[in-house]
Design an enzyme around this catalytic site. Structure first.
Site, PDB file in Angstrom:
ATOM      1  N   THR A 157       0.969  -1.350   0.324  1.00 57.11           N
ATOM      2  CA  THR A 157       0.125   0.141  -0.386  1.00 57.11           C
ATOM      3  C   THR A 157       0.608   0.779   0.141  1.00 57.11           C
ATOM      4  OG1 THR A 157      -1.887  -1.511   1.404  1.00 57.11           O
ATOM      5  CG2 THR A 157      -1.446   1.266   1.488  1.00 57.11           C
ATOM      6  N   PHE A 208       0.920   4.393   1.063  1.00 57.35           N
ATOM      7  CA  PHE A 208       0.474   5.652   1.764  1.00 57.35           C
ATOM      8  C   PHE A 208       1.070   7.735   1.285  1.00 57.35           C
ATOM      9  CE2 PHE A 208      -1.849   3.130   5.490  1.00 57.35           C
ATOM     10  CZ  PHE A 208      -0.583   2.014   4.718  1.00 57.35           C
TER      11      PHE A 208
END
Ligand code: PEP
Ligand code: MN
Length: 566
Positions: free
Chosen positions: A176, A178
């Protein structure tokens, strides 16, 4: 005044945002848990936090729309990004079978990343809630039986839950990205910058093409294009674009000026350094004097306190390795059979030692030497664990066997020959079991510590270093026991340090004096080989203590410990 930056994260402690924050700032930040992207942004806008950390895209499920939408409405700027590997575990109150779980809680994004795992669970209720770590917290707080959470390894640790299944994600390289948001932009002199913008186009054929052409004309590389619905003007879209370069670079600033004429609306969300793996970005404005995150994870200076590995089974008692006690591990080189193991285990238990060693997978120099009893040996070790109340340590030699060995033992051992088997180290780093890492026979102290770093960097912070002798020109001992590395390792690292005088010397008569020396040099313990009948041992008989030498060994070491304490 608090000099550490305050960072609002989406989710509880132990959420993947928290992991991303640690990846970016190390321990040099104070994290403030928030439930939603809106709350994270409000916390920064109202100056409760200096930075906000939000997930923006995932490699399996794509963009996180709530973050895109929140960015548009806020005046905050993007000042950084961090990409973090995401691995999901199934967490429950105790060591229960996955089949006994009736309810699974997690964040909807985590549930969709684990879709194949979930599809294979018959009759299990899936309950989406606000956060992965929040679901772990819920199970821990409510002592919820028959329930599990899909969350991180860190959450298991923080909320004292068992990992009953792991690596649940549909594809292994789940990551992921961020973003970090703040009220003000970072310094403009960053190399390797990225810029993010959002715009709406005019409404005519080729309008989006006109915008993209500008980037082509200025030779600017695009890294991401995303569209989100306008919400007020139905079937119109906001386009979010990321590209290489800083807004103050001449070509980027000219391109942005041209874009003003080709768009209805244009907002620069920020220019910031592109994430470059695990190299942490210094924050020049805040707390840099205190920021130790550039130091390796093994470093004592970075951690500031020593690691203690605790073994705690109420049927056996507590052992604190590295807590100031001198811990003895004893047992045969190899598990040869029930009689041999049990006779030796009995001797060890009688002596008050609490950890039994025994090789089931043996890394032998010759392929024709005894290779160990493998799983049969592990089963015998587990029987001995129950019969005598002893903790077990045994070596794992292959990445594929880590899970198997971890099921039977309390401490995993990495042998000298595997100290730089990086695939093995990484796999072991994902295990929750403490690890005794032996120094390679030609490894420098620096290389030894970097091997420990491999394990630590995967999240397993219970590593015990073990000096076991190195190769020198000297042939009158099997190896040359480098006891000077004991105080050196204790100076550089917070990890407990052990000595193996059996392999270190290859001579049973040298085991006691070298153990005394290790104790005085500041070692946290020793591992010694013991065999009730060394002359018939299938491996390392010459260096194994027999029953009477072992009893004398224990007596003299106890005496010395008492003298040193008194
Ligand atoms: C052992 O402890 O049995 C062993 C094989 O040791 P090393 O890896 O230090 O040679
Ligand atoms: Mn051995």
């Amino acid at each position: 005044m608090d000099i550490l930056p305050k960072v609002a994260i989406q989710g509880e402690e132990g959420s993947f945002s928290h992991e991303a924050g640690i990846n970016y700032w190390g321990n040099a930040a104070v994290f403030i848990p928030k439930k939603t992207a809106g709350e994270v942004i409000a916390s920064v806008e109202q100056e409760e936090a200096d930075y906000g950390l939000l997930p923006i895209e995932n490699s399996l499920i794509g963009s996180i729309s709530t973050t895109y939408d929140a960015l548009l409405e806020s005046r905050l700027l993007i000042t950084g990004e961090v990409i973090t590997p995401i691995s999901h575990c199934l967490l429950a109150l105790g060591k229960v079978d996955v089949g006994s779980i009736e309810r699974i809680y997690s964040h909807p994004a985590a549930l969709s990343q684990c879709s194949s795992f979930i599809e294979n669970l018959a009759g299990c209720e899936i309950i989406p809630i606000y956060d992965t770590a929040g679901s772990a917290l819920k199970i821990s707080k409510e002592k919820a039986q028959k329930s599990a959470a899909i969350a991180s390894r860190l959450a298991a640790k923080l909320y004292d839950l068992e990992i009953i299944a792991e690596r649940l994600e549909d594809y292994p390289k789940n990551q992921t990205r961020f973003i970090i948001t703040a009220k003000e932009e970072g310094p403009s002199d960053q190399k390797a910058s990225k810029t993010s913008i959002v715009f709406t186009t005019l409404h005519h054929p080729g309008a989006l093409f006109d915008v993209l052409k500008v980037f082509n004309d200025y030779g600017i590389n695009l890294t991401k294009l995303e569209s989100r619905p306008h919400k007020i003007e139905t079937w119109r879209y906001y386009f979010y674009l990321d590209f290489d370069g800083h807004r103050n670079d001449p070509s980027v600033s000219e391109a942005l000026e041209e874009l003003q004429e080709r768009t209805n609306f244009l907002k620069v969300l920020g220019s910031y350094p592109a994430w470059k793996g695990s190299k942490r970005h210094a924050l020049p404005t805040l707390g840099s004097m205190n920021d130790k995150s550039h130091l390796p994870l093994y470093s004592l200076e970075r951690k500031g306190s020593r690691t203690v590995c605790t073994l705690n089974d109420e049927r056996i008692g507590t052992v604190n390795i590295g807590g100031g006690d001198f811990t003895i591990i004893a047992g045969p080189c190899s598990v040869e059979g029930r009689k041999q193991l049990f006779k030796t285990a009995n001797l060890i238990k009688e002596s008050g030692v609490m950890i039994l060693r025994g090789g089931a997978f043996k890394p032998r120099t010759s392929p024709y030497s005894f290779q160990g009893l493998e799983e049969e040996g592990l089963k015998l070790l587990q029987e001995a664990r129950h019969a005598y109340g002893l903790y077990i340590i045994s070596e794992v030699i292959s990445p594929a066997d880590v899970e198997l060995v971890a099921r039977y033992v309390d401490i995993l051992q990495v042998g000298a020959r595997n100290m730089q088997n990086f695939t093995l180290l990484k796999e072991i780093g994902k295990s929750a079991k403490p690890v005794l890492l032996k120094r390679g026979m030609s490894a420098t102290v620096e290389e030894f510590l970097l091997s420990a770093e491999y394990i630590l960097s995967q999240g397993n912070d219970h590593v015990i270093l073990c000096e076991r002798g190195i190769r020198t020109f000297e042939t009158s001992t099997r190896n040359t026991l480098d006891l000077s590395c004991v105080p050196l390792l204790k100076e550089k690292s917070h990890l407990p340090v052990f000595v193996d005088p059996s392999h270190g010397t290859g001579n049973r008569n040298l085991v006691l004096p070298m153990t005394k020396a290790a104790l005085v040099a500041g070692a946290d313990g020793v591992m010694v080989e013991v065999h009730f009948q060394p002359e018939s041992a299938m491996s390392d008989g010459n260096q194994s203590l027999d029953s009477s030498l072992y009893r004398e060994f224990i007596k003299q070491i106890r005496w010395l410990i008492d003298r040193l304490e008194g």
